[in-house]
Motif scaffolding. Sequence first.
Motif, PDB file in Angstrom:
ATOM      1  N   LEU A 197      23.563 -71.791  78.256  1.00  0.00           N
ATOM      2  CA  LEU A 197      24.255 -70.613  77.711  1.00  0.00           C
ATOM      3  C   LEU A 197      23.256 -69.609  77.138  1.00  0.00           C
ATOM      4  O   LEU A 197      23.455 -68.394  77.227  1.00  0.00           O
ATOM      5  CB  LEU A 197      25.246 -71.037  76.624  1.00  0.00           C
ATOM      6  CG  LEU A 197      26.490 -71.800  77.078  1.00  0.00           C
ATOM      7  CD1 LEU A 197      27.293 -72.276  75.871  1.00  0.00           C
ATOM      8  CD2 LEU A 197      27.370 -70.936  77.985  1.00  0.00           C
ATOM      9  N   LEU A 198      22.180 -70.113  76.560  1.00  0.00           N
ATOM     10  CA  LEU A 198      21.165 -69.230  75.970  1.00  0.00           C
ATOM     11  C   LEU A 198      20.258 -68.595  77.021  1.00  0.00           C
ATOM     12  O   LEU A 198      19.646 -67.565  76.764  1.00  0.00           O
ATOM     13  CB  LEU A 198      20.294 -70.019  74.982  1.00  0.00           C
ATOM     14  CG  LEU A 198      20.920 -70.372  73.631  1.00  0.00           C
ATOM     15  CD1 LEU A 198      20.068 -71.405  72.908  1.00  0.00           C
ATOM     16  CD2 LEU A 198      21.081 -69.116  72.774  1.00  0.00           C
ATOM     17  N   SER A 199      20.179 -69.202  78.209  1.00  0.00           N
ATOM     18  CA  SER A 199      19.192 -68.790  79.211  1.00  0.00           C
ATOM     19  C   SER A 199      19.335 -67.337  79.650  1.00  0.00           C
ATOM     20  O   SER A 199      18.330 -66.675  79.930  1.00  0.00           O
ATOM     21  CB  SER A 199      19.267 -69.709  80.436  1.00  0.00           C
ATOM     22  OG  SER A 199      20.513 -69.563  81.110  1.00  0.00           O
ATOM     23  N   ASP A 200      20.560 -66.847  79.753  1.00  0.00           N
ATOM     24  CA  ASP A 200      20.713 -65.458  80.182  1.00  0.00           C
ATOM     25  C   ASP A 200      20.696 -64.482  79.013  1.00  0.00           C
ATOM     26  O   ASP A 200      21.023 -63.312  79.161  1.00  0.00           O
ATOM     27  CB  ASP A 200      21.988 -65.274  81.013  1.00  0.00           C
ATOM     28  CG  ASP A 200      23.244 -65.712  80.280  1.00  0.00           C
ATOM     29  OD1 ASP A 200      23.147 -66.070  79.087  1.00  0.00           O
ATOM     30  OD2 ASP A 200      24.327 -65.703  80.900  1.00  0.00           O
ATOM     31  N   ARG A 201      20.291 -64.970  77.826  1.00  0.00           N
ATOM     32  CA  ARG A 201      20.178 -64.114  76.649  1.00  0.00           C
ATOM     33  C   ARG A 201      18.736 -63.992  76.179  1.00  0.00           C
ATOM     34  O   ARG A 201      18.469 -63.532  75.074  1.00  0.00           O
ATOM     35  CB  ARG A 201      21.064 -64.641  75.515  1.00  0.00           C
ATOM     36  CG  ARG A 201      22.563 -64.494  75.797  1.00  0.00           C
ATOM     37  CD  ARG A 201      23.396 -65.244  74.771  1.00  0.00           C
ATOM     38  NE  ARG A 201      24.804 -64.910  74.867  1.00  0.00           N
ATOM     39  CZ  ARG A 201      25.650 -65.422  75.747  1.00  0.00           C
ATOM     40  NH1 ARG A 201      25.200 -66.292  76.647  1.00  0.00           N
ATOM     41  NH2 ARG A 201      26.914 -65.074  75.766  1.00  0.00           N
ATOM     42  N   VAL A 202      17.802 -64.454  77.023  1.00  0.00           N
ATOM     43  CA  VAL A 202      16.373 -64.329  76.703  1.00  0.00           C
ATOM     44  C   VAL A 202      15.713 -63.438  77.743  1.00  0.00           C
ATOM     45  O   VAL A 202      16.166 -63.335  78.884  1.00  0.00           O
ATOM     46  CB  VAL A 202      15.683 -65.717  76.687  1.00  0.00           C
ATOM     47  CG1 VAL A 202      16.283 -66.596  75.611  1.00  0.00           C
ATOM     48  CG2 VAL A 202      15.774 -66.407  78.044  1.00  0.00           C
ATOM     49  N   HIS A 235      25.604 -70.422  86.154  1.00  0.00           N
ATOM     50  CA  HIS A 235      24.371 -69.666  85.912  1.00  0.00           C
ATOM     51  C   HIS A 235      23.379 -69.832  87.062  1.00  0.00           C
ATOM     52  O   HIS A 235      22.209 -69.449  86.935  1.00  0.00           O
ATOM     53  CB  HIS A 235      23.712 -70.126  84.609  1.00  0.00           C
ATOM     54  CG  HIS A 235      24.457 -69.727  83.375  1.00  0.00           C
ATOM     55  ND1 HIS A 235      25.625 -70.354  82.958  1.00  0.00           N
ATOM     56  CD2 HIS A 235      24.212 -68.754  82.453  1.00  0.00           C
ATOM     57  CE1 HIS A 235      26.045 -69.796  81.842  1.00  0.00           C
ATOM     58  NE2 HIS A 235      25.220 -68.824  81.515  1.00  0.00           N
ATOM     59  N   ALA A 236      23.826 -70.374  88.174  1.00  0.00           N
ATOM     60  CA  ALA A 236      22.926 -70.683  89.296  1.00  0.00           C
ATOM     61  C   ALA A 236      22.229 -69.447  89.851  1.00  0.00           C
ATOM     62  O   ALA A 236      21.073 -69.513  90.299  1.00  0.00           O
ATOM     63  CB  ALA A 236      23.700 -71.390  90.402  1.00  0.00           C
ATOM     64  N   GLU A 237      22.891 -68.308  89.801  1.00  0.00           N
ATOM     65  CA  GLU A 237      22.308 -67.087  90.370  1.00  0.00           C
ATOM     66  C   GLU A 237      21.051 -66.629  89.632  1.00  0.00           C
ATOM     67  O   GLU A 237      20.301 -65.787  90.135  1.00  0.00           O
ATOM     68  CB  GLU A 237      23.347 -65.966  90.344  1.00  0.00           C
ATOM     69  CG  GLU A 237      23.809 -65.589  88.950  1.00  0.00           C
ATOM     70  CD  GLU A 237      24.898 -64.543  88.955  1.00  0.00           C
ATOM     71  OE1 GLU A 237      25.113 -63.926  87.892  1.00  0.00           O
ATOM     72  OE2 GLU A 237      25.534 -64.341  90.012  1.00  0.00           O
ATOM     73  N   ASN A 238      20.806 -67.205  88.455  1.00  0.00           N
ATOM     74  CA  ASN A 238      19.637 -66.809  87.663  1.00  0.00           C
ATOM     75  C   ASN A 238      18.353 -67.523  88.066  1.00  0.00           C
ATOM     76  O   ASN A 238      17.281 -67.222  87.534  1.00  0.00           O
ATOM     77  CB  ASN A 238      19.901 -67.066  86.173  1.00  0.00           C
ATOM     78  CG  ASN A 238      21.024 -66.192  85.629  1.00  0.00           C
ATOM     79  OD1 ASN A 238      21.243 -65.098  86.128  1.00  0.00           O
ATOM     80  ND2 ASN A 238      21.712 -66.676  84.622  1.00  0.00           N
ATOM     81  N   TRP A 239      18.460 -68.505  88.991  1.00  0.00           N
ATOM     82  CA  TRP A 239      17.268 -69.261  89.374  1.00  0.00           C
ATOM     83  C   TRP A 239      17.431 -69.771  90.805  1.00  0.00           C
ATOM     84  O   TRP A 239      18.377 -70.504  91.095  1.00  0.00           O
ATOM     85  CB  TRP A 239      17.063 -70.425  88.404  1.00  0.00           C
ATOM     86  CG  TRP A 239      15.771 -71.155  88.571  1.00  0.00           C
ATOM     87  CD1 TRP A 239      14.604 -70.677  89.064  1.00  0.00           C
ATOM     88  CD2 TRP A 239      15.528 -72.528  88.225  1.00  0.00           C
ATOM     89  NE1 TRP A 239      13.635 -71.640  89.044  1.00  0.00           N
ATOM     90  CE2 TRP A 239      14.174 -72.794  88.531  1.00  0.00           C
ATOM     91  CE3 TRP A 239      16.315 -73.529  87.687  1.00  0.00           C
ATOM     92  CZ2 TRP A 239      13.604 -74.040  88.323  1.00  0.00           C
ATOM     93  CZ3 TRP A 239      15.733 -74.773  87.461  1.00  0.00           C
ATOM     94  CH2 TRP A 239      14.404 -75.021  87.786  1.00  0.00           C
ATOM     95  N   PRO A 240      16.552 -69.412  91.718  1.00  0.00           N
ATOM     96  CA  PRO A 240      16.695 -69.813  93.122  1.00  0.00           C
ATOM     97  C   PRO A 240      16.824 -71.324  93.333  1.00  0.00           C
ATOM     98  O   PRO A 240      17.558 -71.767  94.218  1.00  0.00           O
ATOM     99  CB  PRO A 240      15.413 -69.272  93.771  1.00  0.00           C
ATOM    100  CG  PRO A 240      15.027 -68.109  92.913  1.00  0.00           C
ATOM    101  CD  PRO A 240      15.402 -68.488  91.527  1.00  0.00           C
TER     102      PRO A 240
END
Length: 347
Positions: A160-165, A232-237
């Motif tokens: 949850l925090l990953s797309d807020r950094v 959140h998969a779209e944030n990392w290949p």
Amino acid sequence: MGNLLKHTVFNLFSGYFSVVMATGALSIALHLLGMHSIAQGLLYVNIGVYLILWILTILRLVYFSSRVLIDITSHSNGPGFFTLVAGTCVFGSQLIIITENSQLASYLWGLGIVLWLTIMYIFFTAVTIRKDKPVLSEGINGAWLIAAVATQSISVLGTLLSDRVQNGQQIILFFTLCMFLLGCMLYLNIITLIFYRFTFLELKHDALTPPYWINMGAVAITTLAGSTLLLHAENWPLLVELTPFIKGFTLFFWITGTWWIPLLFMLMIWRHFYHRYSLKYDPQFWGMAFPLAMYTTSTFQLSKALQLPFLIIIPKIMVFISILAWLAIFTGMLHHLYTSYRKYRAI
């Protein structure tokens, strides 16, 4: 320190942060289902409970450190300390989802990781090297699965925090993916022993304590961790490449949790109605409230991650069962605290 406070601190149940876990999971479920006012109210309750429990825990560490050491290295009491990790991370997830307070949540995530490292390695080292080990029927119970719950709670909050950094997003997602897989390993290892305990060793009704509901709660939060990674998969290949695997593994754990629910209800009826075992308040009952709320939350998120809207009907029903369970146990806790206060005031 007054007699009542001293007694409370000395005998503090090692798994009492399960109150925070149950309240946070229910609050998140209510928020996702559009019941925002109740979810907000439970957030305020959780803030108070979390702070009070930490005050009591710190007092116990200061005044009764030897007792804490005995408990954390015990086969029966040690697993309860993992609720500190899970409670902290579930509370952090609650803050992000309901208030979008990612800064405080990040501090809680850091605290959760430190607690996880400390408790995980103290407990498992102690139970491994000790000489006077209990037999399986006495040493294993559902509370052991809180180790898996704690691990998955770190995965959920971190994702949850990953797309807020702004920096290090891939590092965080790699870490949370590893924690997800580690939590899966812990569950599969421990549940094998518990299932053997259930089916091949005598199980008396008084030994069927509420923490056995974590059999289901652990796979529920595993489902939530997998679903959160998928969302959140779209944030990392790499997550995109692993999506088919994560989907299958997440669905596997969800159906496992679903399978447990009827069996656990039947065993609860066998214990409390057939054998007439007392239903009076026990802090271990929070080990039943959390799984019900977490199953509600995880099923909702699974329906989004797998794009299966027909699954929404399950959390829409389960949320009311979760509310009733939480209210019953919370009311019992307040009554227990009130009667304890009156008892010690009379002395």
